[in-house]
Enzyme design. Structure first.
Site, PDB file in Angstrom:
ATOM      1  N   LYS A  68       0.796  -1.237   0.000  1.00  0.00           N
ATOM      2  CA  LYS A  68       0.000   0.000   0.000  1.00  0.00           C
ATOM      3  C   LYS A  68       0.828   1.287   0.000  1.00  0.00           C
ATOM      4  CE  LYS A  68      -4.434  -1.454   1.968  1.00  0.00           C
ATOM      5  NZ  LYS A  68      -5.467  -1.086   2.944  1.00  0.00           N
ATOM      6  N   ASP A 104     -10.324   3.633   1.637  1.00  0.00           N
ATOM      7  CA  ASP A 104     -10.572   3.059   2.972  1.00  0.00           C
ATOM      8  C   ASP A 104     -11.330   4.021   3.892  1.00  0.00           C
ATOM      9  OD1 ASP A 104      -9.462   0.548   2.548  1.00  0.00           O
ATOM     10  OD2 ASP A 104      -7.450   1.206   3.086  1.00  0.00           O
TER      11      ASP A 104
END
Ligand code: ATR
Length: 275
Positions: A68, A104
């Site tokens: 990520k 997210d």
């Protein structure tokens, strides 16, 4: 006939990912021509692996552990949300160029909005447990939702202090987490504690006002000990699986130009797979 829109999740390991189930459900539901695979790319092969996806004409991909942060160096553009969170979980490929997004924070907030439509984010302060990648996204989402003050506590104090400084939060000592619950409107566990195979989360909810919302981002088990304890005390609770579902929606939209819905049959499918 349109050529299939190719998408994937990349990670290492990635076999456990529930994302293929979610995206392939939507591809079928909306009658789209496309594929979504799980592709294992070890850290050392990230650049080569991504180059291959570009060469093969992929429209984009999700990014999971451990890529990520590393993926950011390979993106031509990074949208402001992903930059502020410091991680990319979604990439769109256009003309061979990568744009990085982070969905997210959206997933976390949107899940609460859908599960608890009456919840007022502005009604009081929040406490976040943990200071990892998930905590960063949750804190960013809470700021966007105008939570008046956000407290953060973590076993490793340096990490919560660093995050507090970067995002304008208030850091508290991990040992003081029980007392810190008084006057909070929201409690979020972003640590791995309480997950199957991990140690339990030790917390005494006595000081938390019973109107406070309790969220766990852990979804294995679906009902963590934290959520069970909170339910017993009469708190509204929001389970972790919903965040996973909702973060997938804008990612799907980047690639397929359709914002998909989280429906009861998809939730059911995911719940069964998550067990
Ligand atoms: P994620 O990206 O899911 O947030 P992470 O970055 O590895 O994952 O973060 C895991 C979080 O769980 C951290 O806040 C970690 O605390 P430390 O920063 O002190 O490591 C927390 N965590 C994991 N195991 C823990 C334990 N046994 N006790 C307390 N906190 C724990």
């Amino acid at each position: 006939m349109n050529s299939p829109v190719k998408t994937a999740v990349i990670g290492h390991p990635v076999g456990h990912s529930l994302s293929p189930l979610i995206h392939n459900h939507w591809i079928a539901t909306y009658g789209l021509t496309g594929t979504y695979e799980a592709i294992d790319i070890p850290p050392d092969d990230l650049a080569a692996g991504v180059k291959k996806l570009i060469a093969e004409g992929y429209a984009g991909f999700n990014v999971t552990i451990p890529h990520k942060q590393a993926i950011m160096a390979l993106c031509e553009d990074i949208d402001p949300t992903a930059r502020a969170i410091g991680a990319v979980n979604t990439v769109a490929i256009k003309a061979g160029k990568l744009t990085g997004y982070n969905t997210d924070a959206y997933g976390f907030i949107e899940n609460i909005r859908q599960q608890k439509p009456g919840f007022d984010f502005t009604a009081g302060p929040a406490l976040i447990l943990g200071a990892g990648g998930a905590a960063r996204a949750v804190a960013y989402g809470l700021k966007q939702a105008s939570v008046p003050e956000i407290f953060i506590t973590n076993r490793t104090a340096e990490k919560s202090q660093k995050l507090a400084k970067e995002l304008g939060l208030s850091a508290l000592e991990w040992e003081k987490r029980n007392d810190a619950l008084s006057n909070k409107n929201l409690l979020v566990n972003t640590t791995a504690l309480g997950m199957n195979g991990q140690p339990p989360l030790k917390i005494d909810l006595s000081a938390l006002p019973t109107t406070a919302l309790v969220c766990d981002i852990v979804y294995k088990p679906l009902m963590t000990d934290l959520l069970t304890a909170a339910t017993t005390r009469g708190h509204p609770v929001v389970k972790g699986l919903g965040m996973l579902l909702h973060q997938a929606r804008p990612a799907f939209e980047y690639w397929f130009k359709t914002l998909p819905d989280v429906t009861p049959d998809l939730e059911q499918k995911l719940q069964e797979a998550a067990q």
